[in-house]
Design a protein around this motif. Structure first.
Motif, PDB file in Angstrom:
ATOM      1  N   GLY A 474       0.775  -1.229   0.000  1.00 46.20           N
ATOM      2  CA  GLY A 474       0.000   0.000   0.000  1.00 46.20           C
ATOM      3  C   GLY A 474       0.805   1.276   0.000  1.00 46.20           C
ATOM      4  N   ALA A 475       2.031   1.242  -0.521  1.00 46.47           N
ATOM      5  CA  ALA A 475       2.823   2.463  -0.621  1.00 46.47           C
ATOM      6  C   ALA A 475       2.427   3.230  -1.881  1.00 46.47           C
ATOM      7  CB  ALA A 475       4.310   2.133  -0.642  1.00 46.47           C
ATOM      8  N   GLY A 476       2.669   4.537  -1.868  1.00 43.72           N
ATOM      9  CA  GLY A 476       2.321   5.349  -3.027  1.00 43.72           C
ATOM     10  C   GLY A 476       3.290   6.490  -3.223  1.00 43.72           C
ATOM     11  N   VAL A 477       3.102   7.213  -4.328  1.00 42.44           N
ATOM     12  CA  VAL A 477       3.947   8.350  -4.685  1.00 42.44           C
ATOM     13  C   VAL A 477       3.048   9.542  -4.996  1.00 42.44           C
ATOM     14  CG1 VAL A 477       5.599   9.274  -6.364  1.00 42.44           C
ATOM     15  CG2 VAL A 477       5.779   6.883  -5.618  1.00 42.44           C
ATOM     16  N   LEU A 478       3.386  10.712  -4.458  1.00 47.91           N
ATOM     17  CA  LEU A 478       2.691  11.949  -4.781  1.00 47.91           C
ATOM     18  C   LEU A 478       3.677  12.913  -5.414  1.00 47.91           C
ATOM     19  CD1 LEU A 478       0.238  13.865  -4.697  1.00 47.91           C
ATOM     20  CD2 LEU A 478       0.997  14.585  -2.419  1.00 47.91           C
ATOM     21  N   VAL A 479       3.389  13.329  -6.649  1.00 48.34           N
ATOM     22  CA  VAL A 479       4.217  14.297  -7.375  1.00 48.34           C
ATOM     23  C   VAL A 479       3.537  15.655  -7.275  1.00 48.34           C
ATOM     24  CG1 VAL A 479       5.322  14.854  -9.571  1.00 48.34           C
ATOM     25  CG2 VAL A 479       4.872  12.461  -8.971  1.00 48.34           C
ATOM     26  N   THR A 480       4.274  16.665  -6.804  1.00 48.89           N
ATOM     27  CA  THR A 480       3.617  17.929  -6.506  1.00 48.89           C
ATOM     28  C   THR A 480       4.615  19.088  -6.523  1.00 48.89           C
ATOM     29  OG1 THR A 480       2.101  18.987  -4.931  1.00 48.89           O
ATOM     30  CG2 THR A 480       3.908  17.669  -4.001  1.00 48.89           C
ATOM     31  N   GLY A 481       4.132  20.287  -6.180  1.00 43.93           N
ATOM     32  CA  GLY A 481       4.989  21.457  -6.054  1.00 43.93           C
ATOM     33  C   GLY A 481       4.802  22.517  -7.114  1.00 43.93           C
ATOM     34  N   SER A 482       4.288  22.126  -8.291  1.00 39.15           N
ATOM     35  CA  SER A 482       4.170  23.068  -9.404  1.00 39.15           C
ATOM     36  C   SER A 482       3.311  22.446 -10.503  1.00 39.15           C
ATOM     37  CB  SER A 482       5.558  23.401  -9.964  1.00 39.15           C
ATOM     38  OG  SER A 482       5.491  23.976 -11.244  1.00 39.15           O
ATOM     39  N   VAL A 483       2.548  23.277 -11.189  1.00 35.19           N
ATOM     40  CA  VAL A 483       1.787  22.789 -12.342  1.00 35.19           C
ATOM     41  C   VAL A 483       2.733  22.263 -13.409  1.00 35.19           C
ATOM     42  CG1 VAL A 483       0.180  23.434 -14.173  1.00 35.19           C
ATOM     43  CG2 VAL A 483      -0.130  24.367 -11.887  1.00 35.19           C
ATOM     44  N   ILE A 484       3.872  22.924 -13.579  1.00 37.03           N
ATOM     45  CA  ILE A 484       4.839  22.501 -14.597  1.00 37.03           C
ATOM     46  C   ILE A 484       5.428  21.144 -14.238  1.00 37.03           C
ATOM     47  CG2 ILE A 484       7.028  23.067 -15.728  1.00 37.03           C
ATOM     48  CD1 ILE A 484       6.292  26.047 -15.212  1.00 37.03           C
ATOM     49  N   THR A 485       5.776  20.945 -12.978  1.00 42.85           N
ATOM     50  CA  THR A 485       6.292  19.649 -12.535  1.00 42.85           C
ATOM     51  C   THR A 485       5.282  18.553 -12.812  1.00 42.85           C
ATOM     52  OG1 THR A 485       7.623  20.679 -10.800  1.00 42.85           O
ATOM     53  CG2 THR A 485       7.121  18.337 -10.540  1.00 42.85           C
ATOM     54  N   VAL A 486       4.031  18.808 -12.491  1.00 38.14           N
ATOM     55  CA  VAL A 486       2.965  17.828 -12.705  1.00 38.14           C
ATOM     56  C   VAL A 486       2.772  17.543 -14.190  1.00 38.14           C
ATOM     57  CG1 VAL A 486       0.455  17.565 -12.581  1.00 38.14           C
ATOM     58  CG2 VAL A 486       1.743  18.183 -10.537  1.00 38.14           C
ATOM     59  N   GLY A 487       2.795  18.587 -15.019  1.00 35.30           N
ATOM     60  CA  GLY A 487       2.628  18.391 -16.461  1.00 35.30           C
ATOM     61  C   GLY A 487       3.744  17.562 -17.064  1.00 35.30           C
ATOM     62  N   GLU A 488       4.972  17.846 -16.652  1.00 32.15           N
ATOM     63  CA  GLU A 488       6.102  17.082 -17.188  1.00 32.15           C
ATOM     64  C   GLU A 488       6.083  15.647 -16.676  1.00 32.15           C
ATOM     65  OE1 GLU A 488       9.103  20.913 -17.826  1.00 32.15           O
ATOM     66  OE2 GLU A 488       9.588  19.402 -16.310  1.00 32.15           O
ATOM     67  N   ALA A 489       5.667  15.450 -15.421  1.00 28.76           N
ATOM     68  CA  ALA A 489       5.550  14.094 -14.890  1.00 28.76           C
ATOM     69  C   ALA A 489       4.481  13.310 -15.631  1.00 28.76           C
ATOM     70  CB  ALA A 489       5.219  14.149 -13.395  1.00 28.76           C
ATOM     71  N   ARG A 490       3.408  14.000 -15.999  1.00 31.11           N
ATOM     72  CA  ARG A 490       2.327  13.352 -16.761  1.00 31.11           C
ATOM     73  C   ARG A 490       2.859  12.804 -18.081  1.00 31.11           C
ATOM     74  NH1 ARG A 490      -2.470  14.341 -18.863  1.00 31.11           N
ATOM     75  NH2 ARG A 490      -4.242  13.712 -17.593  1.00 31.11           N
ATOM     76  N   LEU A 491       3.669  13.601 -18.756  1.00 31.18           N
ATOM     77  CA  LEU A 491       4.263  13.170 -20.017  1.00 31.18           C
ATOM     78  C   LEU A 491       5.188  11.975 -19.801  1.00 31.18           C
ATOM     79  CD1 LEU A 491       5.084  16.595 -21.704  1.00 31.18           C
ATOM     80  CD2 LEU A 491       3.566  14.844 -22.632  1.00 31.18           C
ATOM     81  N   LEU A 492       6.021  12.068 -18.782  1.00 32.78           N
ATOM     82  CA  LEU A 492       6.973  10.988 -18.511  1.00 32.78           C
ATOM     83  C   LEU A 492       6.278   9.686 -18.126  1.00 32.78           C
ATOM     84  CD1 LEU A 492       9.609  13.067 -16.509  1.00 32.78           C
ATOM     85  CD2 LEU A 492       9.996  11.963 -18.714  1.00 32.78           C
ATOM     86  N   LEU A 493       5.112   9.814 -17.509  1.00 36.81           N
ATOM     87  CA  LEU A 493       4.378   8.633 -17.067  1.00 36.81           C
ATOM     88  C   LEU A 493       3.374   8.155 -18.111  1.00 36.81           C
ATOM     89  CD1 LEU A 493       3.873   9.767 -13.383  1.00 36.81           C
ATOM     90  CD2 LEU A 493       5.261   7.821 -14.139  1.00 36.81           C
ATOM     91  N   GLY A 494       3.423   8.766 -19.284  1.00 38.65           N
ATOM     92  CA  GLY A 494       2.634   8.244 -20.408  1.00 38.65           C
ATOM     93  C   GLY A 494       1.203   8.693 -20.460  1.00 38.65           C
ATOM     94  N   ARG A 495       0.852   9.806 -19.799  1.00 35.08           N
ATOM     95  CA  ARG A 495      -0.516  10.294 -19.851  1.00 35.08           C
ATOM     96  C   ARG A 495      -0.666  11.400 -20.884  1.00 35.08           C
ATOM     97  NH1 ARG A 495      -4.360   8.749 -16.132  1.00 35.08           N
ATOM     98  NH2 ARG A 495      -5.659   9.886 -17.598  1.00 35.08           N
ATOM     99  N   ALA A 496      -0.125  11.188 -22.082  1.00 32.49           N
ATOM    100  CA  ALA A 496      -0.248  12.208 -23.140  1.00 32.49           C
ATOM    101  C   ALA A 496      -0.817  11.581 -24.385  1.00 32.49           C
ATOM    102  CB  ALA A 496       1.102  12.801 -23.436  1.00 32.49           C
TER     103      ALA A 496
END
Length: 496
Positions: A474-496
């Motif tokens: 039940g471990a997880g990861v939260l990516v946060t801190g900036s809209v830009i960080t989240v957008g780039e993480a989305r791309l890297l994680l294949g949500r584009a």
């Protein structure tokens, strides 16, 4: 048998003694713990598949990038007003709902848009910043404008942009040009109603050339203090500029001094005010698979058993604000006292998505993205993820902008992060990773901080740390801190 008391009225009665004149109270909620459901379809557009269209879009993006960025401002609506004038004032071709506040604006805008569309109105939505694609900022009928139409709109108004540039002391900024494009695109569509989010502040924001019949004020907190003021009251005074003569103001829960400013402004311009916790609010709430089930009190009555596919108490409050705004737009609570069609409301809320706002993008381990970039947003995110996911161990990935209260943001997340991986995004505004690491060590201690300069390496490190507890822990990861960080993480994680 005695009649059961109304839970909403009990909340109002209990809280009214706190300050009946301001009525900045918190509507009640109750919560249950549940594991999150699977992610929804992706509403964020990818790059155009056609190479020629992509090339043309990049050319427009490059031209826009050559203008003042969104963080460089000369407080005035003179330039955007001049552009609207030469375009024939397209912003007056449709009624508008204008949204200001500190946090929750985009999510609230998306909910308002979904509700209006459910009642067969053609909508235009203008929000910022974008998560991945610049075309997200301008939506028609709930869908980001197509790249071809974005390019065409820019090219159509480009001669007028240049005309205004030549006549003004300063050229139109990136945000001012995009605002002009949005208003022109909405008039060209044409839309039945525009849902417009301010870029920053209110009075001198480029969007503030519309006459919003409904002004929405989401929760105000300290952000952009170098431009808007150092207190809630000072920030509220700037944001109150969106309240127009005779408008209806939908006021979310506010700090007392901010509410005072808003109510005073409303009196000055003879606006009608509906306050969360008094005229409308959240009656009940419980976590459900994939989101939450809420009961809302609107301006016209109660709306029960609404499924909202978003996480966190803050999103339930955003939903209450959105519902009241749409009721006000339709005249509910003023000309008429009735609820809107219940099935239509339920269907609309069930369709809402808000990319980058406690958004699940991966399982095993679960990776969640949230665009919180200030302490207030971080606290809401931390509460939402703790309530809705029940992770046994949570790893944070934080990439923040240097002009934000980064210490406050880290302190808000410290209680829920077992470890934090600090990194930076590609923006020039991103805080240097070593500077961020030094702050993180002060907040978390040296043993809980991992430093990865590249975001892809940071994501990999965080996922590896989460996987150490095994697939079923039940471990997880939260990516946060900036809209830009989240957008780039989305791309890297294949949500584009």
């Amino acid at each position: 048998m005695s009649e059961q008391p109304d839970p909403f009225e009990e909340i109002v009665d209990a809280e009214t003694n706190r300050d009946p004149d301001l009525a900045v109270i918190e509507a009640g909620s109750r919560t249950l713990r549940a594991q999150a459901g699977s992610p929804q379809g992706d509403p964020v557009p990818a790059r155009p598949a056609d190479p020629e269209v992509d090339k043309a879009l990049r050319a427009v993006e490059q031209e826009l990038a050559g203008r003042w960025g969104e963080t460089k401002l000369e407080p005035s609506v003179a330039r955007i007003a001049a552009l609207m004038d030469v375009l024939g004032d397209p912003q007056h071709a449709y009624p508008s709902i204008h949204i200001t506040g500190t946090n929750g604006k985009t999510s609230t805008a998306r909910m308002i848009e979904a509700l209006l569309a459910a009642f067969d109105l053609r909508t235009g939505r203008y929000t910022s910043p974008h998560v991945q694609s610049i075309t997200e900022r301008i939506s028609l009928d709930g869908v980001p404008i197509e790249a071809e139409r974005f390019i065409e709109t820019y090219n159509d108004i480009k001669p007028y942009i240049e005309m205004v540039d030549s006549a003004q002391e300063y050229r139109l900024s990136f945000f001012e040009v995009l605002t002009g494009m949005a208003y022109a695109a909405f008039a060209d569509a044409p839309v039945d109603v525009a849902v417009v989010e301010v870029g920053m502040g209110g009075s001198w924001d480029a969007t503030n050339v519309i006459d919003g019949s409904v002004a929405v004020v989401t929760p105000i907190d300290l952000d952009h203090t170098d431009r808007l003021g150092n207190t809630h009251a000072e920030i509220a005074a700037e944001k109150a500029g969106v309240i127009k003569q005779g408008a209806t103001v939908i006021l979310a829960q506010q700090p007392v001094d901010a509410a005072q400013v808003m109510l005073k402004k409303a009196v000055e311009v003879d606006a009608t005010v509906a306050r969360e916790g008094m005229e409308f609010g959240v009656v009940a709430r419980e976590v459900a698979v994939g989101g939450q089930q809420v009961t809302l009190r609107g301006l016209g009555g109660e709306y029960e058993e609404i499924f909202l596919p978003l996480y966190g108490a803050h999103q339930a409050h955003n939903a209450a604000v959105a519902l009241a705004a749409v009721e006000a737009f339709f005249g509910v609570g003023a000309e008429q006292s009735r609820t809107l069609d219940m099935d239509t409301i339920r269907k609309a809320f069930a369709s809402v998505a808000s990319p980058g706002r406690l958004e699940v993008v991966r399982r095993s381990p679960t990776v969640v993205l949230d665009a919180a970039h200030n302490p207030s947003g971080a606290r809401a995110s931390a509460e939402g993820i703790s309530e809705s996911f029940g992770f046994s161990r949570l790893i944070g990935v934080v990439g923040a902008s240097g002009d934000k209260d980064v210490r406050g943001l880290l302190e808000a997340f410290e209680p829920i992060f077992a470890e934090v991986v600090v990194t930076q995004n590609s923006s020039h505004r991103s805080m240097d990773v070593d500077e961020l690491a030094a702050l993180a060590v002060e907040v978390f201690g040296d043993e809980r901080v991992v430093v990865e300069a590249r975001l892809d390496d940071a994501l990999e490190a965080a996922i590896t740390l989460a996987e150490e507890e095994s697939e079923f822990a039940g471990a997880g990861v939260l990516v946060t801190g900036s809209v830009i960080t989240v957008g780039e993480a989305r791309l890297l994680l294949g949500r584009a």
